[in-house]
Write a protein that holds these residues in place. Structure first.
Motif, PDB file in Angstrom:
ATOM      1  N   LEU A 101      -3.193  37.424  39.717  1.00 44.98           N
ATOM      2  CA  LEU A 101      -3.224  37.931  38.357  1.00 44.98           C
ATOM      3  C   LEU A 101      -2.087  38.939  38.258  1.00 44.98           C
ATOM      4  CD1 LEU A 101      -5.135  37.423  35.964  1.00 44.98           C
ATOM      5  CD2 LEU A 101      -6.565  39.281  36.810  1.00 44.98           C
ATOM      6  N   ALA A 102      -1.212  38.745  37.291  1.00 43.54           N
ATOM      7  CA  ALA A 102      -0.069  39.643  37.171  1.00 43.54           C
ATOM      8  C   ALA A 102      -0.527  41.010  36.671  1.00 43.54           C
ATOM      9  CB  ALA A 102       0.966  39.048  36.209  1.00 43.54           C
ATOM     10  N   GLU A 103       0.328  41.997  36.825  1.00 45.93           N
ATOM     11  CA  GLU A 103      -0.030  43.381  36.495  1.00 45.93           C
ATOM     12  C   GLU A 103      -0.446  43.528  35.030  1.00 45.93           C
ATOM     13  OE1 GLU A 103      -0.701  45.969  38.363  1.00 45.93           O
ATOM     14  OE2 GLU A 103      -1.024  47.206  36.601  1.00 45.93           O
ATOM     15  N   GLU A 104       0.132  42.694  34.150  1.00 44.31           N
ATOM     16  CA  GLU A 104      -0.186  42.863  32.726  1.00 44.31           C
ATOM     17  C   GLU A 104      -1.214  41.844  32.228  1.00 44.31           C
ATOM     18  OE1 GLU A 104       3.056  39.880  32.995  1.00 44.31           O
ATOM     19  OE2 GLU A 104       2.502  41.730  34.043  1.00 44.31           O
ATOM     20  N   GLU A 105      -1.844  41.111  33.170  1.00 45.10           N
ATOM     21  CA  GLU A 105      -2.773  40.057  32.747  1.00 45.10           C
ATOM     22  C   GLU A 105      -4.235  40.405  33.034  1.00 45.10           C
ATOM     23  OE1 GLU A 105      -0.280  35.897  33.386  1.00 45.10           O
ATOM     24  OE2 GLU A 105      -1.413  36.741  35.056  1.00 45.10           O
TER      25      GLU A 105
END
Lengths: 322, 322
Positions: B203-207
């Motif tokens: 999971l990306a930092e902004e997701e």
């Protein structure tokens, strides 16, 4: 760092609102303040107040209720509440028998409580203070910080106050509790403040920080991550020499915020296995956190009959019920 | 991923040992099993059993005690316990009035409980099963998973059994509770299994991941991280159409493992503000976790008088006391 929040600058207010919204039958917020109190007070009971910077939830507002605190003061994250906030809590908690303020040993908190005490005295309210300094990671007892042992002191002091004991009696018990409770912490990760995008310190993947405080302060030592059993040994070796020998113990295994209950219970198992003492109570959970820090603190409390009685007395707060 | 543990392969055993060591006056472990039971049973009471894979602590062993479960079965992390383990729990919980097994809707769990039921019947023990499927993130009701709503079903069913109700009555109440409780989750981070060094998904930092299960399963949707208020709206929009309209509600805001209590309470505040319904109870904390996942689940329970009575009945377990 992703957090479940809205405006980071407003997180304490949103937290307090949420707490009261979810527990309106039990708690109220004093208008215009960040003070949470019981909905109804007991006449002529000594008032018990505590508080400090936020970020340690459920401390302290989660401990407001019958058998524990009358009022809790919440500062901004990791920041002492002002003297006026402590004063508001003291005024609310005073039911004619005086107030005891339990404060963790940080300069800002102690200074603001002292100012609030003076302001209260000027209004004819007697307010005493007891400073909690259970963290053995700091050598100098004068500089020792208040960490998770604080909640055990709050529990016993609050229970004793509930019996109708006088202010001097309640203060005596709190001081005895402080003298017999010691703690120490280990962090596996730092914490990140809501309004800041950087962790409070850097820690490599294979490192742990020994003796950290609850405000993201650096610890006394950094070393390779150890097993739960080794960490239990390390903390016991620091704490055991600092408490009265021979007395039965209460053990508090406290999660720092993001350590799972499974891990805390594994650690508790290691502590109990290595502790060749009479253990009367074991508490495992998140009692005094440091935002989203991963890690654990261990607290040992040397009981006597009086402390044991008040530790096991009934309590009805949001966080602690028995 | 750093964890507080010893041998990762042994973490469930160490957890159960720690739980019993810390709560020996209340809990026991059935020898040779991963089943935790009450220390003493109530004769002629319908036995209430639950269980499933570990990694969801305090579920389920933390809910064993007066007014809730008689026995909880712990599988390996995210793995169903075998039929023999469920059978051992059923045997222990049977006090002559039959046993109800409450099981979350996962194929392995349901299959193993069915086998254990048959084995119990062969021994003359009547064991019924009720399947909990509160997760509205899955469209097909047959496939809906059991998540945090499970603990509310356990609470009410356990309280009703304590009154001496018959097995058919207790089963009826459990089925009614299941039909009126719905949940949905959001993850801000994945979880990491103790024996595996990789997170369950990336999971990306902004997701954020919407509609995740409690085993690190991927969700129904991935989108940009939203505010607490927006997440509250999103989950309410999915859950509200699925529960009876007009009834008073109980709300459960459940942390997935590493989300701080401050954040959970902020989220609870947003839920309460946006929920234009009569809210009779709000529970906030870690009730059904997913190891070290950051995130939250929201559960709404549509009460009627009978359910409300059993939700607020006394309960004495390690995790839930009132």
């Amino acid at each position: 760092m992703k957090k479940l929040m809205n405006d980071p600058e407003n997180i304490v207010t949103a937290f307090l609102d949420g707490l009261v919204a979810a527990n309106g039958e039990r708690l109220q917020r004093l208008e215009g303040t960040d003070v949470i109190t019981r909905r109804s007070f007991k006449p002529q009971k000594v008032g018990i107040v505590s508080g400090g910077g936020s970020g340690h939830e459920p401390a302290h507002a989660g401990y407001v209720g019958e058998g524990m605190l009358d009022a809790a003061v919440a500062g901004e994250v990791f920041t002492s509440p002002g003297a006026d906030q402590f004063l508001a809590a003291i005024q609310a908690a005073d039911q004619g028998a005086g107030v005891l303020v339990l404060v963790k040993n940080y300069n800002g908190d102690v200074m603001n409580v002292e100012m609030a005490q003076e302001m209260a005295e000027a209004e004819g309210i007697t307010a005493e203070m007891v400073i909690i300094n259970d963290d053995v990671a700091v050598d100098d007892p004068e500089q020792r910080r208040g960490i998770a042992g604080t909640v055990l002191v709050q529990k016993m002091t609050g229970a004793f106050a509930e019996t109708g004991a006088s202010l001097s009696e309640v203060k005596r018990l709190a001081e005895k509790a402080v003298s017999r409770v010691r703690s120490m912490s280990v962090a596996l990760t730092p914490c990140t403040l809501p309004a800041v995008d950087q962790p409070s310190f850097d820690l490599a993947e294979e490192e742990m920080e020994v003796g950290i405080g609850i405000h993201g302060e650096r610890g006394m030592d950094r070393r390779e991550v150890a097993s739960s059993a080794e960490i239990a040994r390390l903390l016991l070796d620091h704490i055991l020499p600092e408490i009265p020998q021979g007395a039965p113990l209460a053990v508090l295994v406290n999660g720092m915020g993001s350590t799972s209950l499974m891990e805390l219970q594994v650690f508790a198992n290691d502590v109990i296995e290595q502790l060749d003492r009479d253990i009367q109570h074991t508490f495992v959970g998140e009692y005094m956190t440091s935002l989203d820090m991963a890690g654990v603190s261990l607290t040992l409390l040397a009981l006597d009959d009086e402390l044991a009685e008040h530790l096991q007395a009934p309590v009805k707060t949001v966080q602690w019920k028995q």
